[in-house]
Design an enzyme around this catalytic site. Structure first.
Site, PDB file in Angstrom:
ATOM      1  N   LYS A  79      -9.726 -41.877 117.746  1.00 18.57           N
ATOM      2  CA  LYS A  79      -9.813 -40.999 118.921  1.00 18.57           C
ATOM      3  C   LYS A  79      -9.568 -39.551 118.523  1.00 18.57           C
ATOM      4  CE  LYS A  79      -7.758 -44.571 121.515  1.00 18.57           C
ATOM      5  NZ  LYS A  79      -6.406 -44.929 121.849  1.00 18.57           N
ATOM      6  N   GLY A 120     -14.901 -44.665 107.328  1.00 21.45           N
ATOM      7  CA  GLY A 120     -16.176 -45.367 107.411  1.00 21.45           C
ATOM      8  C   GLY A 120     -17.334 -44.441 107.733  1.00 21.45           C
ATOM      9  N   ASP A 121     -18.417 -45.015 108.242  1.00 22.72           N
ATOM     10  CA  ASP A 121     -19.618 -44.202 108.470  1.00 22.72           C
ATOM     11  C   ASP A 121     -19.371 -43.066 109.468  1.00 22.72           C
ATOM     12  OD1 ASP A 121     -19.306 -46.112 110.431  1.00 22.72           O
ATOM     13  OD2 ASP A 121     -21.450 -46.529 110.651  1.00 22.72           O
ATOM     14  N   GLY A 122     -18.603 -43.349 110.513  1.00 23.19           N
ATOM     15  CA  GLY A 122     -18.294 -42.305 111.511  1.00 23.19           C
ATOM     16  C   GLY A 122     -17.543 -41.161 110.861  1.00 23.19           C
ATOM     17  N   ASP A 145     -16.135 -54.165 106.997  1.00 20.61           N
ATOM     18  CA  ASP A 145     -17.454 -54.679 107.381  1.00 20.61           C
ATOM     19  C   ASP A 145     -18.454 -54.661 106.217  1.00 20.61           C
ATOM     20  OD1 ASP A 145     -16.305 -54.743 109.869  1.00 20.61           O
ATOM     21  OD2 ASP A 145     -17.280 -52.914 110.577  1.00 20.61           O
ATOM     22  N   GLY A 188     -16.980 -57.620 111.845  1.00 20.53           N
ATOM     23  CA  GLY A 188     -18.138 -57.174 111.072  1.00 20.53           C
ATOM     24  C   GLY A 188     -19.087 -56.267 111.835  1.00 20.53           C
ATOM     25  N   ARG A 284     -13.235 -76.159 120.146  1.00 18.39           N
ATOM     26  CA  ARG A 284     -12.113 -75.213 120.207  1.00 18.39           C
ATOM     27  C   ARG A 284     -12.550 -73.902 119.561  1.00 18.39           C
ATOM     28  NH1 ARG A 284     -10.679 -78.490 123.245  1.00 18.39           N
ATOM     29  NH2 ARG A 284      -8.666 -79.566 123.391  1.00 18.39           N
TER      30      ARG A 284
HETATM   31  O1  F6P Z   1     -15.204 -51.596 111.629  1.00 20.41           O
HETATM   32  C1  F6P Z   1     -14.092 -52.374 111.367  1.00 20.41           C
HETATM   33  C2  F6P Z   1     -13.723 -53.221 112.557  1.00 20.41           C
HETATM   34  O2  F6P Z   1     -12.606 -54.024 112.190  1.00 20.41           O
HETATM   35  C3  F6P Z   1     -14.864 -54.082 113.104  1.00 20.41           C
HETATM   36  O3  F6P Z   1     -15.110 -55.200 112.306  1.00 20.41           O
HETATM   37  C4  F6P Z   1     -14.356 -54.337 114.506  1.00 20.41           C
HETATM   38  O4  F6P Z   1     -15.408 -54.582 115.422  1.00 20.41           O
HETATM   39  C5  F6P Z   1     -13.688 -53.050 114.861  1.00 20.41           C
HETATM   40  O5  F6P Z   1     -13.344 -52.408 113.653  1.00 20.41           O
HETATM   41  C6  F6P Z   1     -12.465 -53.202 115.712  1.00 20.41           C
HETATM   42  O6  F6P Z   1     -12.016 -51.946 116.066  1.00 20.41           O
HETATM   43  P1  F6P Z   1     -10.627 -51.672 116.791  1.00 20.41           P
HETATM   44  O7  F6P Z   1      -9.557 -51.730 115.735  1.00 20.41           O
HETATM   45  O8  F6P Z   1     -10.784 -50.327 117.356  1.00 20.41           O
HETATM   46  O9  F6P Z   1     -10.425 -52.748 117.820  1.00 20.41           O
END
Ligand code: F6P
Length: 366
Positions: A79, A120-122, A145, A188, A284
């Site tokens: 954020k 990461g990419d962001g 991921d 992922g 389950r």
């Molecule tokens: O990108 C890494 C990751 O762990 C994803 O696999 C997952 O969807 C996401 O981040 C979860 O994000 P947050 O920690 O914001 O819930």
């Protein structure tokens, strides 16, 4: 002796095992240079924006032994994108503003010669935008991921796969005892890497990934093949971004101020679809969640993360800014930030790994 140069390190986005090993790698390599000091911003760029700022010196005592610890000693956030910085408004809504000019000015005024952004990419898109505004910056890729095409592997991925495989192994024994279908959901996002590796390592009967939309009837047929007189068991791995043919993925909005769409819950969706399609076995569901991102990094991830850290600092020394370190063809190199963020890496349904999984009899529901 007065130190002449300062580098600022930060970790942004979701955490990932190995972040501390990168931080230690940078700090240890920098200590070999007499005129460099390493600092860390707390909670990515938020630590720079705050008044007073939250920036700590990464001394020997701060970084000693941290490579074995999960998480990040610098904390992290999703954020705090300076390009779209979330500003809470009096009515409770959030307005986003571009604070990159202010950020670049502040980092320079604080006397930093360079920034190393681990994310990461962001985060690397942010690095690229800041580089374009004149900030000397280096990127270090991280994500469990493993979805960045610029690097053959990201640290954290192997650890996540091991955690998922260990959990899968435990579900197999209980599935067998109860003649149940066990569904295990892994993370992922839009890439099925964690699911695919876990399915092969664990010996799943079914593996569902975002890249291969599934037909529910085919999965029911696969399950039925494993049951005789109501007895049998099936273990399914499903990636959080998997979806049925002509279907959608379960997703919710992230928290206020987060740009994330939150995935999670496809295991329950699949369970219902299986029952509706006539699966009579007991089912389950287990949603593995953030346990995949926690704890100590594997030896491989510690090594990769450490090498990334050392290389990132060496790029700073050579003033090769605007680049991201990468692991390619068994060695550490770097790519431009532009290349780094161009293409995500998804599972190719014609790849040797998918073929091997199919060769083992793993169904993708296609
Ligand atoms: O990108 C890494 C990751 O762990 C994803 O696999 C997952 O969807 C996401 O981040 C979860 O994000 P947050 O920690 O914001 O819930």
């Amino acid at each position: 002796m007065e130190k002449k140069h300062k580098v600022l390190v930060l970790t942004g986005g979701g955490d990932c095992p190995g972040l501390n090993a990168v931080i230690r790698g940078i700090a240890k390599r920098a200590r070999k240079e007499k005129d460099w000091e390493v600092f860390g911003a707390i909670e990515a760029f938020n630590g720079v924006f705050r008044e007073p700022n939250e920036i700590i010196k990464l001394t020997r005592s701060v970084t000693a032994g941290i490579h074995v610890r999960g998480g990040t000693i610098l904390k992290t956030t999703n954020k705090g994108n300076p390009l779209k910085f979330p500003m809470p408004q009096p009515d409770g809504s959030i307005k986003t503003v571009d604070r990159t000019n202010e950020l670049v000015k502040k980092i320079k005024a604080l006397g930093f010669d360079a920034v190393i952004n681990i994310g990461g990419d962001g985060s690397q898109r942010i690095s690229q935008a800041l580089f374009a505004k004149g900030l000397p910056i280096i990127g270090v890729p991280k994500t469990i991921d493993n979805d960045l095409s610029a690097t053959d592997m990201t640290f954290g991925f192997q650890t996540a796969v091991q955690i998922a495989t260990d959990s899968f192994d435990k579900l197999v024994t209980t599935a067998e005892s109860h003649h149940r279908v066990m569904i295990m959901e892994v993370m992922g996002r839009d890439a099925g890497w964690i699911a695919l590796h876990t399915a092969i390592a664990g010996g799943a009967e079914v593996c569902l990934i975002p890249e291969i939309p599934y037909d529910i009837n085919k999965i029911v047929r696969r399950i039925n093949l494993r049951y005789k007189n109501g007895r049998g068991f099936v273990n399914i791995v499903i990636s959080e971004g998997a979806k049925p043919k002509d279907g959608t993925v379960t997703a919710g909005a992230g928290e206020k101020g987060s740009e994330h769409v939150r995935l999670g819950g496809v295991a329950y969706q699949l369970s219902k679809q299986l029952k509706d399609a006539g699966c009579v076995a007991e089912i389950r569901e287990t949603v593995l969640g953030h346990v995949q991102r926690g704890g100590s990094p594997s030896a491989f991830d510690r090594v990769l993360a450490t090498m990334f850290g050392v290389h990132a600092f060496e790029l700073v020394l050579k003033k090769e800014y605007g680049r991201m370190v990468a692991y390619k063809n068994n060695g550490i190199s770097s790519v431009t930030l532009e290349e780094a963020t161009r293409e995500p890496s998804f599972v190719d349904k014609n790849s040797s790994m998918v073929k091997a999984a199919k060769g083992l009899g793993i169904s993708f529901g296609d």
